[in-house]
Design a protein around this motif. Structure first.
Motif, PDB file in Angstrom:
ATOM      1  N   LYS A 323       0.879  -1.088   0.120  1.00  0.00           N
ATOM      2  CA  LYS A 323       0.012   0.125  -0.102  1.00  0.00           C
ATOM      3  C   LYS A 323       0.745   1.217  -0.014  1.00  0.00           C
ATOM      4  N   THR A 324       1.735   1.440   0.911  1.00  0.00           N
ATOM      5  CA  THR A 324       2.818   2.414   0.903  1.00  0.00           C
ATOM      6  C   THR A 324       3.352   2.796  -0.517  1.00  0.00           C
ATOM      7  N   ILE A 325       3.698   1.682  -1.139  1.00  0.00           N
ATOM      8  CA  ILE A 325       4.487   1.841  -2.494  1.00  0.00           C
ATOM      9  C   ILE A 325       3.568   2.247  -3.620  1.00  0.00           C
ATOM     10  N   SER A 326       2.380   1.548  -3.614  1.00  0.00           N
ATOM     11  CA  SER A 326       1.409   1.985  -4.618  1.00  0.00           C
ATOM     12  C   SER A 326       0.948   3.256  -4.389  1.00  0.00           C
ATOM     13  N   LYS A 327       0.667   3.625  -3.066  1.00  0.00           N
ATOM     14  CA  LYS A 327       0.168   4.838  -2.716  1.00  0.00           C
ATOM     15  C   LYS A 327       1.172   6.075  -3.282  1.00  0.00           C
ATOM     16  N   GLY A 328       2.234   5.819  -2.981  1.00  0.00           N
ATOM     17  CA  GLY A 328       3.504   6.778  -3.514  1.00  0.00           C
ATOM     18  C   GLY A 328       3.608   6.825  -4.795  1.00  0.00           C
ATOM     19  N   LEU A 329       3.324   5.845  -5.437  1.00  0.00           N
ATOM     20  CA  LEU A 329       3.333   5.830  -7.215  1.00  0.00           C
ATOM     21  C   LEU A 329       2.078   6.787  -7.760  1.00  0.00           C
ATOM     22  N   TYR A 330       1.167   5.783  -7.232  1.00  0.00           N
ATOM     23  CA  TYR A 330       0.066   6.330  -7.572  1.00  0.00           C
ATOM     24  C   TYR A 330      -0.995   6.833  -6.756  1.00  0.00           C
ATOM     25  N   PRO A 331      -0.840   8.269  -6.135  1.00  0.00           N
ATOM     26  CA  PRO A 331      -1.670   8.622  -5.115  1.00  0.00           C
ATOM     27  C   PRO A 331      -3.245   8.750  -5.719  1.00  0.00           C
ATOM     28  N   GLU A 332      -3.524   8.966  -6.656  1.00  0.00           N
ATOM     29  CA  GLU A 332      -5.070   9.107  -7.019  1.00  0.00           C
ATOM     30  C   GLU A 332      -5.480   7.638  -6.884  1.00  0.00           C
ATOM     31  N   LEU A 333      -5.039   6.756  -6.857  1.00  0.00           N
ATOM     32  CA  LEU A 333      -5.661   5.425  -6.656  1.00  0.00           C
ATOM     33  C   LEU A 333      -6.333   5.498  -5.355  1.00  0.00           C
TER      34      LEU A 333
END
Length: 337
Positions: A323-333
């Protein structure tokens, strides 16, 4: 009159026999169900699991039943047991880098915990039947190699990403959780935890279809001007790759200020741990470095802190790392969550 009494008595005897028969059938059914339940709970034993020795060679260990007295050392070992509802099996826990996750604090309050990792002599005195920990714990200066314990009918299990296997991968984390689930006969709980992780990966993969890969770096500030890279062979790197990032620093190792400027990542993840490097200091060491003024991630303030326990021998915190990595890469998700 005698004939009437005889008929009544005969009817009562029939009813009595019938009632006894029904009762016996019911009892028989309960007994059969109980036997089925017992078989269901014990049928997987004896269970053979593959782990490793200190030479990093595979070793097969056999469990005749689920362990009852466990020594669990380090964050992922402790939290995995708590997540699987096995706190009552923990004889002693030790070696946390951070407080346990909020959802497990109540269960953890019932566990005997000591900050200092137990010595070999202390563990012998505890008489456990299972030791769950990292590779490093079984060094000569600590608990000694696993053979010592196996000879005493004390099984062991090493987290695969704790120095046993290269590269470190998400699959190793999945396998560790599933193996612990098998050992304690709680596979359904283990599978649910792993499936949640896989679903989070798939959600990010679906989101990035057709999009340009984001250039990213995962690093740890080792000292001023020197950064340890978490490359493709790390858990963090594997997560980043799987969710579509372009890791511009692909190999584990060290780089300096100039190297990082040349790489010019769009997103930086900076690792923090314990009291030495907390979340704020990890961010400041990157954001406040005057040498990084031209880096895209710094200019756009896309520098994210990430806990060591999310990217190294991560256990159940693997989901947090995803979640941390995905959110950092794609905050709009994650914008509406």
């Amino acid at each position: 009159m005698k004939k009437v009494i005889s008929i009544v008595l005969s009817a009562m005897m029939v009813l009595g026999v019938s009632g006894c028969d029904n009762k016996n059938v019911a009892n028989s059914s309960k007994t059969e169900n109980k036997v089925e339940d017992i078989n269901k709970n014990t049928s997987q034993y004896p269970l053979t699991i593959t782990t490793y020795n200190y030479e990093k060679k595979p070793v097969n260990i056999t469990f005749e039943k689920a362990p009852e007295k466990v020594v669990a050392v380090y964050q992922n070992s402790i939290e995995t047991l708590l997540a699987l509802g096995l706190e009552d099996k923990i004889l002693l826990a030790s070696g946390l880098d951070h407080e346990v996750k909020d959802e497990y604090k109540d269960a953890f309050s019932k566990v005997k915990y000591q900050e200092k990792v137990p010595t070999k002599e202390e563990v012998i005195g505890l008489q456990p039947d299972f030791i769950l920990s990292w590779y490093s714990l079984f060094g000569e200066k600590r608990l000694g190699d696993v053979g010592f314990w196996h000879e005493r009918s004390i099984n062991t299990y090493m987290s695969q990403n704790s120095g046993v296997i290269k590269p470190n991968t998400l699959q190793n984390e999945y396998d560790d959780i599933l193996n612990v689930g098998k050992i304690f006969n709680v596979e359904d709980k283990a599978e649910k935890i792993v499936n949640n992780m896989k679903n989070e990966i798939e959600k990010a993969k679906e989101f990035v279809k057709g999009k340009e890969p984001v250039k990213a770096v995962i690093l740890e500030v080792k000292k001023e001007g020197v950064y340890r890279i978490y490359g493709e062979d790390s858990i963090g790197g594997d997560i980043a790759k799987q969710v579509g990032a372009d890791l511009v620093a692909k190999s584990n190792g060290e780089i300096g200020n100039e190297d990082l400027v040349k790489l010019n990542p769009e997103v930086i993840f900076t690792v923090y741990y314990g009291k030495e490097i907390d979340r704020d200091s990890a961010l400041k060491k990157v954001m406040d470095n005057p040498a990084f003024g031209s880096i895209s991630a710094v200019k756009s303030k896309r520098v994210n802190s990430i806990m060591l326990s999310e990217v190294y021998a991560s256990g159940i915190r693997t989901l947090d790392g995803i979640k941390t990595i995905s959110k950092g890469l794609y905050p709009e998700l994650y914008r509406n969550k």
